[in-house]
Write a protein that holds these residues in place. Structure first.
Motif, mmCIF file in Angstrom:
data_model
loop_
_atom_site.group_PDB
_atom_site.id
_atom_site.type_symbol
_atom_site.label_atom_id
_atom_site.label_comp_id
_atom_site.label_asym_id
_atom_site.label_seq_id
_atom_site.Cartn_x
_atom_site.Cartn_y
_atom_site.Cartn_z
ATOM 1 N N TYR B 31 0.838 -1.205 0.000
ATOM 2 C CA TYR B 31 0.000 0.000 0.000
ATOM 3 C C TYR B 31 0.868 1.248 0.000
ATOM 4 C CZ TYR B 31 -3.395 3.442 1.527
ATOM 5 O OH TYR B 31 -4.180 4.549 1.596
ATOM 6 N N LEU B 32 1.879 1.242 0.896
ATOM 7 C CA LEU B 32 2.747 2.422 1.005
ATOM 8 C C LEU B 32 3.540 2.644 -0.284
ATOM 9 C CD1 LEU B 32 4.037 2.086 4.665
ATOM 10 C CD2 LEU B 32 2.372 3.696 3.737
ATOM 11 N N ILE B 33 4.119 1.518 -0.812
ATOM 12 C CA ILE B 33 4.955 1.655 -2.014
ATOM 13 C C ILE B 33 4.114 2.142 -3.190
ATOM 14 C CG2 ILE B 33 6.304 0.339 -3.707
ATOM 15 C CD1 ILE B 33 7.411 -1.279 -1.385
ATOM 16 N N SER B 34 2.887 1.602 -3.309
ATOM 17 C CA SER B 34 2.048 2.043 -4.444
ATOM 18 C C SER B 34 1.776 3.540 -4.338
ATOM 19 C CB SER B 34 0.751 1.252 -4.497
ATOM 20 O OG SER B 34 -0.102 1.664 -3.453
ATOM 21 N N LYS B 35 1.561 4.041 -3.114
ATOM 22 C CA LYS B 35 1.314 5.486 -2.939
ATOM 23 C C LYS B 35 2.552 6.288 -3.349
ATOM 24 C CE LYS B 35 -2.760 5.709 -1.255
ATOM 25 N NZ LYS B 35 -3.765 6.186 -2.141
ATOM 26 N N VAL B 60 -3.249 3.636 -12.715
ATOM 27 C CA VAL B 60 -2.905 2.327 -13.273
ATOM 28 C C VAL B 60 -1.687 1.769 -12.552
ATOM 29 C CG1 VAL B 60 -1.992 1.205 -15.337
ATOM 30 C CG2 VAL B 60 -3.962 2.721 -15.523
ATOM 31 N N VAL B 61 -0.657 2.617 -12.388
ATOM 32 C CA VAL B 61 0.578 2.140 -11.760
ATOM 33 C C VAL B 61 0.326 1.739 -10.309
ATOM 34 C CG1 VAL B 61 2.851 2.862 -10.971
ATOM 35 C CG2 VAL B 61 2.117 3.382 -13.284
ATOM 36 N N SER B 62 -0.438 2.554 -9.585
ATOM 37 C CA SER B 62 -0.642 2.210 -8.168
ATOM 38 C C SER B 62 -1.457 0.928 -8.034
ATOM 39 C CB SER B 62 -1.281 3.373 -7.412
ATOM 40 O OG SER B 62 -2.634 3.458 -7.716
ATOM 41 N N TYR B 63 -2.438 0.704 -8.916
ATOM 42 C CA TYR B 63 -3.203 -0.544 -8.866
ATOM 43 C C TYR B 63 -2.309 -1.739 -9.174
ATOM 44 C CZ TYR B 63 -7.622 1.955 -8.475
ATOM 45 O OH TYR B 63 -8.630 2.740 -8.023
ATOM 46 N N LEU B 64 -1.438 -1.585 -10.194
ATOM 47 C CA LEU B 64 -0.538 -2.684 -10.593
ATOM 48 C C LEU B 64 0.346 -3.091 -9.427
ATOM 49 C CD1 LEU B 64 0.858 -2.163 -14.206
ATOM 50 C CD2 LEU B 64 -0.228 -4.189 -13.231
ATOM 51 N N VAL B 65 0.957 -2.102 -8.782
ATOM 52 C CA VAL B 65 1.850 -2.382 -7.654
ATOM 53 C C VAL B 65 1.067 -3.089 -6.550
ATOM 54 C CG1 VAL B 65 3.244 -1.309 -5.846
ATOM 55 C CG2 VAL B 65 3.408 -0.478 -8.186
ATOM 56 N N VAL B 70 -0.506 -7.967 -3.376
ATOM 57 C CA VAL B 70 -1.590 -8.826 -2.898
ATOM 58 C C VAL B 70 -1.321 -10.280 -3.308
ATOM 59 C CG1 VAL B 70 -4.028 -9.397 -3.214
ATOM 60 C CG2 VAL B 70 -3.347 -7.033 -2.771
ATOM 61 N N VAL B 71 -0.858 -10.447 -4.572
ATOM 62 C CA VAL B 71 -0.556 -11.799 -5.060
ATOM 63 C C VAL B 71 0.549 -12.418 -4.210
ATOM 64 C CG1 VAL B 71 0.481 -13.059 -6.994
ATOM 65 C CG2 VAL B 71 -1.364 -11.429 -7.404
#
Lengths: 278, 289
Positions: B31-35, B60-65, B70-71
């Motif tokens: 979560y933090l890294i995507s932000k 798009v990038v934050s969702y991908l990260v 999550v995976v």
């Protein structure tokens, strides 16, 4: 009705752009052709008002009166509260903030390979400044000019002001007005065709203002060269005051500095595509 | 109750607890890294991309990260991703049927962002709705109308229908429809209209106003007069110039006629019976009727 003090300064005593001291609860009213400009000082604030008279007439001189109170019916009135208890107000002549499209009242033709010189008289903007160093409170044009559009189409171009000019070729015929600048415009036709000059676009924001000892304002000489491209013209702005302005001193610097070579839509005879659709 | 506790304790061996903690750490870190990544991309893109494109890229990038983390977290918990993907394949077919409209909006949104018919801040007109564009998202475009309503328009509608961008070009034409009486001199009216336009500083000197003789109407000669204005002065010119035209017409005694009606009783040749009465009597009769 405003009560005017007995002493009224009239044109010629000193240049209108020299500093004037205003006592609290006193004001000044200037008249420059169609513009009446009011500046009134209160203990901590300045009030600036202006209005334009209708009509095309422009008397040659200017005048300033002392006011004991502001007239009640000034069209535009604004209050300013600058820091510091300034007591002096200085007006500064300033060139227009957009290009001017000067339309000679009668079209002028320049033959191929020839050069002609015309004088264009343009109304100035007056900046009201207080204190030292000057703090600009308001800029007011001497005459409200109509907007216009310069460009090859309605999509591409720039906004300018429209100015009707006599485009006089002799300096002696120019009316002497201290609240307008005179710009000598040299037009050189280097193309093979006759160049009809029905409008000349002057890049006024790039021009500085000089004042001669007799109180008249000048800008640099502007040279426009028409080559084979019918829409664009090469533009050369002189570096100092024109030779006609003897003993001139610079009053105001240009709003923008020009790059070394400027191309402008100077003569742009255009607009046939959108004059009559529907 | 105690049975539940013993079962839970049996399930939560040290390894499982560790895996759970690892998964939780992964989720928080993701979560933090995507932000952070989204913010960095926003900073990089500002100035190079338009506002809505950079917003889209960040999302798009934050969702991908986030999906990656999550995976990874699921993998830590011992889920077999191969099975998950297979199930996702079946699910996506079902979801595809269920979310046809959303998918169509999504694709339309991508086209819209690629085509860029308008940008955030532009004023657009769709059907009967006119407003300022607040955001261009994947599913819809949000507008603020001038009476301050929030309007959401699905992207599919935007792709299918005519959209007018009112603030695209710097100048606009103000079309005025004017009717004058048949007795007036149209040439004189034309001059008068151009004089009025010339006196109004908001009316552009060039392009010249357009004067079109629209035709002979039922009760008036119809004229279209179209001066030009800067887009920001459009409304002000529209208001001021109509007032000025009315004033100029009044000063010159030019009539803007009302619709004319001729009345016939019975046969076209029989006139109305007219009775002439005294001035005073006539007034009182008129006042009563």
């Amino acid at each position: 009705m405003p009560r005017a003090a007995e002493k009224a300064t009239t044109a010629g005593e000193s240049a209108w752009w020299s500093a004037r001291t205003v006592a609290p609860a006193r004001g000044l009213r200037w008249r420059f052709g169609p513009l009446a400009l009011f500046v009134y000082r209160l203990a901590a604030e300045w009030q600036i008002g202006y209005e334009f008279t209708a009509g095309d007439e422009e008397p040659e001189g200017w005048s300033v009166d002392e006011l004991l109170e502001l007239p009640a019916e000034v069209a535009k009135l604004e209050r300013f509260v600058p820091g510091g208890g300034h007591s002096t107000v200085t007006l500064r002549p300033q060139a227009a903030d957009r290009s001017l499209v000067a339309k000679p009242r009668m079209p002028l033709l320049v033959l191929p390979g020839e050069e002609t010189k015309i004088y264009v008289s343009a109304p100035i903007w007056i900046a009201v400044t207080v204190g030292e160093p000057a703090e600009t409170l308001r800029e007011v044009p001497v005459r409200r000019l109509s907007d216009t559009w310069v460009g090859s189409s309605t999509l591409d171009g720039e906004v300018a002001y429209a100015l009707k000019t006599h485009a006089r070729a002799r300096l002696e015929e120019m009316p002497k007005r201290t609240y307008r600048t005179i710009t000598p415009v040299v037009i050189r036709n280097e193309s093979d065709e006759v160049l009809p000059i029905d409008r000349v676009s002057l890049p006024v924001p790039y021009l500085s203002i000089w004042a001669t000892p007799d109180g008249f304002l000048w800008t640099q000489k502007v040279t426009l060269v028409r080559s084979d491209n019918p829409l664009m013209a090469g533009l050369d702005v002189g570096s100092g005051p024109p030779e006609e302005a003897v003993g001139a001193e610079r009053v105001t610097a240009a709003r923008r500095t020009a790059s070394s070579s400027l191309f402008v839509r100077a003569f742009s005879t255009l607009l046939s595509p959108f004059s009559g659709e529907d | 109750m105690s049975e539940l506790w013993t079962e839970l304790a049996a399930y939560l061996t040290v390894e499982k607890t560790l895996a759970l903690v690892r998964a939780a750490v992964l989720l928080v870190a993701g979560y933090l890294i995507s932000k952070i990544v989204a913010r960095a991309i926003g900073g990089l893109a500002s100035g190079r991309l338009e506002l809505q494109q950079s917003v889209l890229l960040r999302r798009v990038v934050s969702y991908l990260v986030m999906v990656l983390f999550v995976v990874a977290a699921l993998h830590q918990l011992g889920f077999n991703l191969g099975v998950l993907l297979g199930a996702a394949g079946v699910l996506s077919v079902a979801a595809g049927f269920a979310s046809q409209t959303s998918a169509s909006n999504l694709v339309s949104g991508l086209f819209l962002i690629g085509e860029r018919p308008f940008a955030i801040g532009d004023v657009i007109q769709i059907g009967g709705t006119t407003g300022e564009v607040l955001s261009i998202d994947l599913l819809s475009v949000k507008l603020r109308t001038f009476d301050n309503l929030f309007v959401r328009i699905p992207n599919e509608t935007l792709i299918k229908t005519e959209v007018r961008t009112l603030s695209r070009f710097p100048i606009r034409r103000v079309d005025l429809q004017i009717g004058v009486a048949y007795k007036e001199n149209i040439e004189r009216i034309r001059e008068l209209l151009f004089e009025v336009a010339d006196r109004n500083p908001l009316c552009l000197d060039e392009p010249k106003p357009v004067f079109i003789f629209q035709g002979f109407g039922d009760s008036a000669v119809n004229i279209q007069f179209s001066p030009w204005a800067l887009k920001e002065n459009y409304l002000e010119l529209k208001n001021t110039i109509q007032l000025e035209i009315k004033k100029a017409f009044d000063e010159k005694g030019i009539e803007i006629p009302f619709p004319h009606r001729s009345l016939y009783v019975g046969s076209a040749t029989d006139p109305f019976p007219v009775r002439v009465v005294d001035g005073e009597a006539g007034k009182s009769v008129a006042g009563r009727s």
